[in-house]
Design a protein around this motif. Sequence first.
Motif, mmCIF file in Angstrom:
data_model
loop_
_atom_site.group_PDB
_atom_site.id
_atom_site.type_symbol
_atom_site.label_atom_id
_atom_site.label_comp_id
_atom_site.label_asym_id
_atom_site.label_seq_id
_atom_site.Cartn_x
_atom_site.Cartn_y
_atom_site.Cartn_z
ATOM 1 N N ALA A 62 0.998 -1.160 0.033
ATOM 2 C CA ALA A 62 0.037 -0.037 -0.038
ATOM 3 C C ALA A 62 0.932 1.402 -0.018
ATOM 4 O O ALA A 62 0.699 2.341 -0.655
ATOM 5 N N THR A 63 1.910 1.173 0.510
ATOM 6 C CA THR A 63 2.948 2.274 0.892
ATOM 7 C C THR A 63 3.503 2.656 -0.765
ATOM 8 O O THR A 63 3.549 3.790 -1.317
ATOM 9 N N GLU A 64 3.967 1.638 -1.209
ATOM 10 C CA GLU A 64 4.446 1.738 -2.627
ATOM 11 C C GLU A 64 3.461 2.182 -3.720
ATOM 12 O O GLU A 64 3.624 3.088 -4.490
ATOM 13 N N TRP A 65 2.192 1.804 -3.348
ATOM 14 C CA TRP A 65 1.042 2.171 -4.133
ATOM 15 C C TRP A 65 0.757 3.684 -4.220
ATOM 16 O O TRP A 65 0.648 4.303 -5.120
ATOM 17 N N ILE A 66 0.894 4.130 -2.969
ATOM 18 C CA ILE A 66 0.727 5.589 -2.571
ATOM 19 C C ILE A 66 1.811 6.323 -3.184
ATOM 20 O O ILE A 66 1.529 7.400 -3.889
ATOM 21 N N LYS A 67 2.998 5.994 -2.960
ATOM 22 C CA LYS A 67 4.126 6.708 -3.866
ATOM 23 C C LYS A 67 3.941 6.680 -5.241
ATOM 24 O O LYS A 67 4.259 7.826 -5.706
ATOM 25 N N ASP A 68 3.534 5.666 -5.754
ATOM 26 C CA ASP A 68 3.329 5.563 -7.348
ATOM 27 C C ASP A 68 2.058 6.357 -7.725
ATOM 28 O O ASP A 68 2.041 6.843 -9.041
ATOM 29 N N ASN A 69 1.103 6.633 -6.907
ATOM 30 C CA ASN A 69 -0.211 7.139 -7.390
ATOM 31 C C ASN A 69 -0.361 8.675 -6.921
ATOM 32 O O ASN A 69 -1.443 9.285 -7.205
ATOM 33 N N PHE A 70 0.221 9.121 -6.013
ATOM 34 C CA PHE A 70 0.419 10.370 -5.514
ATOM 35 C C PHE A 70 1.527 11.396 -5.715
ATOM 36 O O PHE A 70 2.676 10.789 -5.426
ATOM 37 N N ASP A 71 1.553 12.480 -5.766
ATOM 38 C CA ASP A 71 2.658 13.686 -6.038
ATOM 39 C C ASP A 71 2.747 14.243 -4.647
ATOM 40 O O ASP A 71 3.692 15.149 -4.509
ATOM 41 N N ASP A 72 1.781 14.101 -3.673
ATOM 42 C CA ASP A 72 1.995 14.861 -2.434
ATOM 43 C C ASP A 72 3.298 14.458 -1.686
ATOM 44 O O ASP A 72 4.031 13.136 -1.977
ATOM 45 N N ASP A 73 3.588 15.199 -0.778
ATOM 46 C CA ASP A 73 4.643 14.696 0.340
ATOM 47 C C ASP A 73 4.316 13.666 0.858
ATOM 48 O O ASP A 73 3.078 13.467 1.489
ATOM 49 N N ILE A 74 4.964 12.350 0.999
ATOM 50 C CA ILE A 74 4.746 11.141 1.834
ATOM 51 C C ILE A 74 5.594 11.216 2.847
ATOM 52 O O ILE A 74 6.767 11.063 2.895
ATOM 53 N N TRP A 75 4.974 11.170 4.235
ATOM 54 C CA TRP A 75 5.649 10.868 5.439
ATOM 55 C C TRP A 75 5.550 9.535 5.979
ATOM 56 O O TRP A 75 4.408 8.929 6.206
ATOM 57 N N LEU A 76 6.578 9.053 5.969
ATOM 58 C CA LEU A 76 6.615 7.607 6.652
ATOM 59 C C LEU A 76 6.922 7.573 8.222
ATOM 60 O O LEU A 76 8.061 8.052 8.534
ATOM 61 N N LEU A 77 6.088 7.210 8.865
ATOM 62 C CA LEU A 77 6.382 7.209 10.565
ATOM 63 C C LEU A 77 6.389 5.773 10.639
ATOM 64 O O LEU A 77 5.414 5.123 10.931
ATOM 65 N N SER A 78 7.636 5.652 11.697
ATOM 66 C CA SER A 78 7.820 4.089 12.004
ATOM 67 C C SER A 78 8.933 4.112 12.756
ATOM 68 O O SER A 78 9.732 4.918 12.804
ATOM 69 N N ARG A 79 8.954 2.837 13.373
ATOM 70 C CA ARG A 79 9.933 2.504 14.411
ATOM 71 C C ARG A 79 11.265 2.162 13.517
ATOM 72 O O ARG A 79 12.409 2.260 14.046
#
Length: 167
Positions: free
Chosen positions: A15-32
Amino acid sequence: MSIVIVGGSGMLARATEWIKDNFDDDIWLLSRNKDRYSSELLNFHNVKFVEYDYETDNKIDYEYIKDVKIMVNWVHSNGYINHQSFIESEMTIDDNCTPVYIHIVGSNRHDDSAFIKWLQNKGFKVLIVQLGFRLDHQGGKRWLTHDEISDGVIQAIQLGEDVLVSE
């Protein structure tokens, strides 16, 4: 505008990869775990990583997350209070649209009605991705795969409605 993904590695990697491929917005990954993401994803021009643990009090020292339009979150009930505090203090939502909060929950749901109400009061449209089960080849129940879970998240984003990932 920004898209925030909490815990986007592992079960939500596709889903993260799909979002990267389908949106031009800034993508913030919040994770440990930064090392659970591919270097290709982390080095993509609009992707930013922030170390984040929803079970602790988190602050972003160097930047504020602005104009959030989508949040994808697999946050368990023991982290709701800290997650609310983080949303309140570290980000703004996009005033030009109704931001969407994708709330992923397992089959043994905690009563999260107060958390959902809080999100709605902040202006989010809350979409629930409810995880169930699939049948294996012998007709017994099995856990969902990472791709099946990601497909549920993608479907919620595309359709703008709650999704049950199950038989």
